[in-house]
Design a protein around this motif. Sequence first.
Motif, short mmCIF file in Angstrom:
data_model
loop_
_atom_site.label_atom_id
_atom_site.label_comp_id
_atom_site.label_asym_id
_atom_site.label_seq_id
_atom_site.Cartn_x
_atom_site.Cartn_y
_atom_site.Cartn_z
N SER A 124 0.73 -1.18 -0.15
CA SER A 124 -0.07 -0.11 0.09
C SER A 124 0.72 1.15 -0.04
O SER A 124 1.88 1.37 0.78
CB SER A 124 -0.83 0.02 1.28
N LYS A 125 0.47 2.33 -0.68
CA LYS A 125 1.28 3.54 -1.04
C LYS A 125 1.01 4.27 0.41
O LYS A 125 0.07 4.35 0.87
CB LYS A 125 0.70 4.25 -2.10
N THR A 126 2.13 4.97 0.76
CA THR A 126 2.27 5.74 2.18
C THR A 126 2.70 7.30 1.69
O THR A 126 2.40 8.19 2.16
CB THR A 126 3.00 5.27 3.17
N ALA A 127 3.32 7.38 0.48
CA ALA A 127 3.78 8.53 -0.02
C ALA A 127 4.08 8.67 -1.43
O ALA A 127 4.39 7.48 -2.14
CB ALA A 127 5.07 9.13 0.51
N ASP A 128 3.50 9.74 -2.46
CA ASP A 128 3.98 9.81 -3.62
C ASP A 128 5.19 10.27 -4.14
O ASP A 128 5.79 10.97 -3.33
CB ASP A 128 2.82 10.63 -4.38
N MET A 129 5.77 10.05 -5.39
CA MET A 129 7.20 10.33 -5.42
C MET A 129 6.87 11.96 -5.97
O MET A 129 5.84 12.25 -7.01
CB MET A 129 7.48 9.64 -6.79
N ASN A 130 7.80 12.79 -5.70
CA ASN A 130 7.56 14.11 -6.20
C ASN A 130 9.10 14.84 -6.33
O ASN A 130 9.90 14.65 -5.15
CB ASN A 130 6.92 14.80 -5.08
N ALA A 134 16.70 10.03 -5.13
CA ALA A 134 17.15 8.56 -4.39
C ALA A 134 16.00 8.31 -3.85
O ALA A 134 14.96 8.88 -3.12
CB ALA A 134 18.55 8.94 -3.47
N PRO A 135 16.06 6.78 -3.32
CA PRO A 135 15.13 6.45 -2.56
C PRO A 135 15.16 6.78 -0.96
O PRO A 135 13.87 6.76 -0.44
CB PRO A 135 15.41 4.64 -2.48
N GLY A 149 10.29 23.06 -2.74
CA GLY A 149 8.91 22.56 -2.75
C GLY A 149 9.13 21.11 -2.29
O GLY A 149 9.64 20.89 -1.30
N THR A 150 7.82 20.51 -2.60
CA THR A 150 7.82 19.23 -1.93
C THR A 150 8.74 18.01 -2.67
O THR A 150 8.45 17.76 -3.81
CB THR A 150 6.37 18.66 -1.81
N VAL A 151 9.81 17.47 -1.81
CA VAL A 151 10.54 16.44 -2.40
C VAL A 151 10.42 15.33 -1.57
O VAL A 151 10.34 15.09 -0.39
CB VAL A 151 11.99 17.07 -2.39
N SER A 152 10.01 14.12 -2.35
CA SER A 152 9.81 12.79 -1.68
C SER A 152 9.89 11.60 -2.43
O SER A 152 9.43 11.74 -3.71
CB SER A 152 8.62 12.70 -0.80
N ALA A 153 10.48 10.47 -2.09
CA ALA A 153 10.48 9.19 -2.88
C ALA A 153 8.98 8.65 -2.67
O ALA A 153 8.59 8.99 -1.65
CB ALA A 153 11.62 8.53 -2.26
N ALA A 154 8.75 7.67 -3.50
CA ALA A 154 7.55 7.20 -3.44
C ALA A 154 7.71 6.16 -2.23
O ALA A 154 8.75 5.63 -2.01
CB ALA A 154 7.06 6.29 -4.59
N LEU A 174 9.09 0.10 1.90
CA LEU A 174 9.87 0.24 0.61
C LEU A 174 9.76 1.68 -0.08
O LEU A 174 8.64 2.07 -0.24
CB LEU A 174 9.03 -0.91 -0.43
N THR A 175 10.80 2.08 -0.45
CA THR A 175 10.95 3.39 -1.05
C THR A 175 11.60 3.53 -2.36
O THR A 175 12.51 2.42 -2.58
CB THR A 175 11.59 4.55 -0.18
N VAL A 176 11.16 4.13 -3.27
CA VAL A 176 11.55 4.41 -4.43
C VAL A 176 11.66 5.39 -5.21
O VAL A 176 10.97 6.49 -4.98
CB VAL A 176 10.14 3.80 -5.56
N GLY A 177 12.92 5.39 -5.77
CA GLY A 177 13.27 6.98 -6.47
C GLY A 177 13.40 6.54 -8.03
O GLY A 177 13.21 5.39 -8.60
N ALA A 178 13.76 7.61 -8.61
CA ALA A 178 13.69 7.64 -10.23
C ALA A 178 14.72 8.77 -10.54
O ALA A 178 14.96 9.78 -10.07
CB ALA A 178 12.48 7.50 -10.95
#
Length: 174
Positions: free
Chosen positions: A43-49, A66-67, A86-91, A144-148
Amino acid sequence: MKNIFKAIVTTSVAVAAFATSSFAQASATAACNATIITPISISKTADMNFGNVAVSATVAGTVVLAPAGTRTTGGGGGVTLPSTAGTVSAAAFTVSGQASYTYAITLPTTCTITDGSSHSMTVNTFTSSPSSTGTLSTGGTQTLTVGATLNVSAAQAANTYTNAAGVPVTVNYN
């Protein structure tokens, strides 16, 4: 002769009785078991931004998220990261399932984000923490965190870019 015949019949019956008992059957039973484990879920807890990005009018560039949720500029030199981030966050996701089990992580290869008009950017080179395999805690969960990498064109149009379909991340028990 009657005695001989009687002896042969008696001997034949005795041999047949022993032969039948020597081919007697034996059987055993085995238990039949199955264990149903907790289904794996994510389940998602944060969006990638990627946050605020400034672009060059003549040179393309990239932003690497980065993750861990930190970002840097990448190839080309065509982007800068302003002090107003601004808002910076890994998924971020919570993976849940059977305690102490391992699972495989499948990340997308690419996605496109658009401004709702005719402008778009490509997001690729997805990375995660843990990287390709995770292990659920004794409580049966793991973050689990995801970057790109965000690929920005020279003179990219100013606007907010999104991906309505989201970024699919898949987990499966090993």
